[in-house]
Design an enzyme around this catalytic site. Structure first.
Site, PDB file in Angstrom:
ATOM      1  N   CYS A 258       0.708  -1.168   0.055  1.00 41.95           N
ATOM      2  CA  CYS A 258      -0.050   0.077   0.167  1.00 41.95           C
ATOM      3  C   CYS A 258       0.719   1.375   0.010  1.00 41.95           C
ATOM      4  O   CYS A 258       0.241   2.342  -0.015  1.00 41.95           O
ATOM      5  CB  CYS A 258      -0.942  -0.003   1.044  1.00 41.95           C
ATOM      6  SG  CYS A 258      -2.060  -1.463   1.247  1.00 41.95           S
ATOM      7  N   HIS A 337      12.358   1.258   5.215  1.00 37.89           N
ATOM      8  CA  HIS A 337      12.315   0.002   4.985  1.00 37.89           C
ATOM      9  C   HIS A 337      12.920  -0.896   5.857  1.00 37.89           C
ATOM     10  O   HIS A 337      13.991  -0.910   6.005  1.00 37.89           O
ATOM     11  CB  HIS A 337      12.993  -0.363   3.284  1.00 37.89           C
ATOM     12  CG  HIS A 337      12.486  -1.614   2.843  1.00 37.89           C
ATOM     13  ND1 HIS A 337      12.493  -2.948   3.526  1.00 37.89           N
ATOM     14  CD2 HIS A 337      11.935  -2.015   1.674  1.00 37.89           C
ATOM     15  CE1 HIS A 337      12.026  -3.781   2.693  1.00 37.89           C
ATOM     16  NE2 HIS A 337      11.566  -3.188   1.457  1.00 37.89           N
ATOM     17  N   HIS A 424      -1.804  19.891   6.611  1.00 40.88           N
ATOM     18  CA  HIS A 424      -2.953  18.907   6.168  1.00 40.88           C
ATOM     19  C   HIS A 424      -2.168  17.744   6.056  1.00 40.88           C
ATOM     20  O   HIS A 424      -0.965  17.555   6.034  1.00 40.88           O
ATOM     21  CB  HIS A 424      -3.514  19.179   4.897  1.00 40.88           C
ATOM     22  CG  HIS A 424      -4.014  20.451   4.609  1.00 40.88           C
ATOM     23  ND1 HIS A 424      -5.068  20.991   5.237  1.00 40.88           N
ATOM     24  CD2 HIS A 424      -3.626  21.658   4.003  1.00 40.88           C
ATOM     25  CE1 HIS A 424      -5.523  22.328   4.813  1.00 40.88           C
ATOM     26  NE2 HIS A 424      -4.447  22.713   4.029  1.00 40.88           N
ATOM     27  N   HIS A 428      -2.664   7.105   5.311  1.00 42.72           N
ATOM     28  CA  HIS A 428      -3.182   5.789   4.534  1.00 42.72           C
ATOM     29  C   HIS A 428      -4.270   5.334   5.350  1.00 42.72           C
ATOM     30  O   HIS A 428      -4.436   4.846   6.585  1.00 42.72           O
ATOM     31  CB  HIS A 428      -1.910   4.927   4.378  1.00 42.72           C
ATOM     32  CG  HIS A 428      -2.471   3.459   4.003  1.00 42.72           C
ATOM     33  ND1 HIS A 428      -3.570   3.469   2.758  1.00 42.72           N
ATOM     34  CD2 HIS A 428      -2.466   2.133   4.221  1.00 42.72           C
ATOM     35  CE1 HIS A 428      -3.650   2.387   2.630  1.00 42.72           C
ATOM     36  NE2 HIS A 428      -3.247   1.384   3.586  1.00 42.72           N
ATOM     37  N   HIS A 457     -14.304   5.625   5.267  1.00 41.55           N
ATOM     38  CA  HIS A 457     -15.758   5.381   5.188  1.00 41.55           C
ATOM     39  C   HIS A 457     -16.391   5.214   4.009  1.00 41.55           C
ATOM     40  O   HIS A 457     -17.548   4.586   3.599  1.00 41.55           O
ATOM     41  CB  HIS A 457     -16.669   6.395   6.117  1.00 41.55           C
ATOM     42  CG  HIS A 457     -17.983   6.314   6.419  1.00 41.55           C
ATOM     43  ND1 HIS A 457     -18.990   6.929   5.339  1.00 41.55           N
ATOM     44  CD2 HIS A 457     -18.677   5.855   7.302  1.00 41.55           C
ATOM     45  CE1 HIS A 457     -20.201   6.604   5.931  1.00 41.55           C
ATOM     46  NE2 HIS A 457     -19.927   6.055   7.087  1.00 41.55           N
ATOM     47  N   ASN A 461     -10.562   0.963   1.822  1.00 35.51           N
ATOM     48  CA  ASN A 461      -9.163   1.047   1.730  1.00 35.51           C
ATOM     49  C   ASN A 461      -8.634   0.667   0.391  1.00 35.51           C
ATOM     50  O   ASN A 461      -8.825  -0.545  -0.037  1.00 35.51           O
ATOM     51  CB  ASN A 461      -8.400  -0.153   2.483  1.00 35.51           C
ATOM     52  CG  ASN A 461      -6.731  -0.147   2.600  1.00 35.51           C
ATOM     53  OD1 ASN A 461      -6.251   0.477   1.706  1.00 35.51           O
ATOM     54  ND2 ASN A 461      -6.367  -1.039   3.487  1.00 35.51           N
TER      55      ASN A 461
END
Length: 527
Positions: A258, A337, A424, A428, A457, A461
């Site tokens: 993702c 990572h 802002h 994720h 909502h 995802n």
């Protein structure tokens, strides 16, 4: 005078036994009224004390040097008469032609070297987020009913998915491909290509229309999709569909989870730095049909409840003339990572269960592993974005922890105030639990997490594209103004945690094409 009584204090004084008069032999008392000082700890809002501290540290060099320079300049000028002052100016500026030409030559050379050695600015012209058609929309009840009718799950698996959905934070307007509920196998190459074509071409058609750019003008193409990697690649599908030019630099990223959207941005940025006067397109998506699991392993059933259809397409440019029409400028990309650690490597793992059914397994260590990756990432990002005053507080707290003998005080770290660095936040939208933990650990308010919760909502995802649906939400709300900084944060298998920082070039006007336009007034709801 209203409210002044709170500054008065009273005291009862025992004056002893009255010796004479009608009250002789009786104890007497008097009331003494005194004016006390106000309670400064209650009357002064400590928030403003902290803001004043940050302002003082951030502008300390100016506050310290400007008064000294003014005093020295005033003393120097005040000691000279007007005639002496003009004579001094003429003497100081009297140079021969060769000296003046040499000075300007060195100046031009220095300025040229400076601008040529600077990395090219990377501008985001615009982006598009695909919104599927309404016939693919399912509520939570419809989702469970279709899953039951498909005949792919036993009652225990259905009950488990129903419980997960109730606390997932996902609403009743998300989108899924019809193939996942068909009686046969949904993860076929035909169904995967059909789903990928629908979302990718839908997002790219909107992007090219919004930006007024022809596909043949694009010199760099980066596509990321974690689970579906056909041959020819997804990037080749796009080149073929839009008949792009033959010398396009195309890349296809697979299996990176993702957070691959920011990895694709990083690759596009590097390619733009090496290829001047170019456009780059970054496409981020995921094939839901290839993430669909039909077995009984609970750790593999969880992705069924969260992953939904979505795709984003972003147009980047390194052309300086695009400065005026660009929405954002890329400031920083920080990638972390932790794949060297075995637990991190296996916490999100694609494998087969006991019945040899392929699925995506989520480990119980996911939250802990994600926390370590987040800590590493924000520690690297902090010095790049936080004001010096906040870095000073963080360093002082670190020293205190090292020297403190109190284990409780030493174990609680100081969390930098990232609200001072960003206006802002686009976190994720993995799940409600993940967003709750992010909000708690970074000490963010509900308004800062509003975009992430709204995306979870409304769209679920959508994997690597979710951070762009969140930025689209902020634009639809009209909150992005010139100079605002946006933090995009994403997690992914491996385990990876990546950040991208953007600065708004101008106030973003009401968008003409946006996936939120018909529902933005319903948000925020009770998320």
């Amino acid at each position: 005078m209203a409210g002044e009584h709170i500054l008065l204090s009273t005291e009862i004084v025992n004056r002893g036994i009255e010796a004479t008069g009608p009250d002789a032999g009786s104890p007497t008392f008097s009331v003494r009224v005194r004016r006390r000082l106000p309670d400064f700890l209650q009357s002064v809002n400590l928030k403003y004390v902290k803001l004043g501290y940050h302002y003082l540290i951030s502008h300390g060099i100016y506050l310290a040097t400007i008064p000294v320079l003014v005093v020295l300049f005033s003393a120097e000028v005040g000691s000279l008469s007007r005639e002496e002052l003009w004579q001094k100016v003429r003497d100081e500026t009297s140079y021969d032609l060769a000296t003046v030409l040499a000075f300007f030559g060195v100046l031009v050379f220095t300025v040229s070297v400076y601008f040529m050695s600077r990395p090219r600015p990377i501008y985001l012209i615009d982006f598009a987020c695909y919104r599927p058609s309404d016939d693919l929309k399912v509520s939570r009840e419809e989702f469970m009913e279709l899953a039951r009718k498909s005949g792919k799950f036993d009652e225990e698996s259905l009950a488990f998915q129903s419980r997960i959905l109730k606390t997932s934070g996902i609403g009743d307007d998300t989108y899924v491909p019809k193939s996942i509920f068909s009686p046969g196998k949904c993860a076929t190459m035909k169904e995967g290509r059909a789903e990928a074509s629908m979302v990718m071409f839908g997002a790219l058609d909107e992007l090219f229309e919004k930006c007024g750019v022809r596909p043949k003008e694009v010199g760099i193409l980066v596509v990321n999709c974690s689970l579906f990697n056909p041959t020819p690649s997804l990037s080749a599908m796009i080149v073929n569909h839009y008949k792009m030019r033959g010398n396009i630099l195309s890349y296809n990223l697979g299996g990176m989870g993702c957070s691959a959207g920011i990895i694709a941005l990083d690759l596009a940025r590097d390619m733009l730095q090496s290829n001047p006067n170019n456009y780059a397109v970054v496409v981020s998506t995921e094939a839901v049909s290839f993430a669909w699991y039909t077995g009984r392993n609970r750790s593999m059933l969880i992705p069924n409840c969260f992953f939904r259809m979505g795709c984003s397409a972003v147009l980047l440019s390194n052309r300086r003339r695009d400065f005026r029409r660009a929405k954002y400028r890329l400031e920083h990309i920080v990638r972390t990572h932790r794949g060297a650690d075995d637990r991190s490597f296996r916490c999100v793992y694609q494998e087969e269960d006991e019945q040899r059914i392929k699925g995506l397994s989520l480990s119980r260590d996911l939250m802990e592993v994600g926390g370590h990756a987040l800590k590493t990432n924000i520690t690297t990002l902090g010095p790049l974005v936080l004001p010096f005053s906040e870095q000073l507080l963080f360093f002082a707290a670190l020293l205190f922890r090292c020297r403190s003998s109190n284990s409780a005080a030493a174990s609680k770290p100081y969390i930098p105030d990232y609200k001072l660095a960003f206006e802002h936040f686009c976190m994720h939208a993995a799940s409600k639990v993940v967003l709750d933990e992010l909000q708690r650990n970074l000490e963010l308010g509900d308004r800062h997490m509003e975009a992430s919760r709204a995306v979870l909502h409304r769209f679920g995802n959508t994997s690597s594209s979710s951070i762009w649906y969140e930025l689209a939400y902020l634009e639809a709300k009209g909150r992005v103004r010139g100079g605002d900084r946006v933090w995009q944060l994403a997690f992914g298998s491996g385990f990876k945690c990546n950040s991208a920082v953007w600065r708004a070039m101008r106030r973003v006007r009401w968008p003409s094409r946006n996936p939120w336009l018909d529902c933005i007034d319903r948000y925020p709801v009770g998320l």
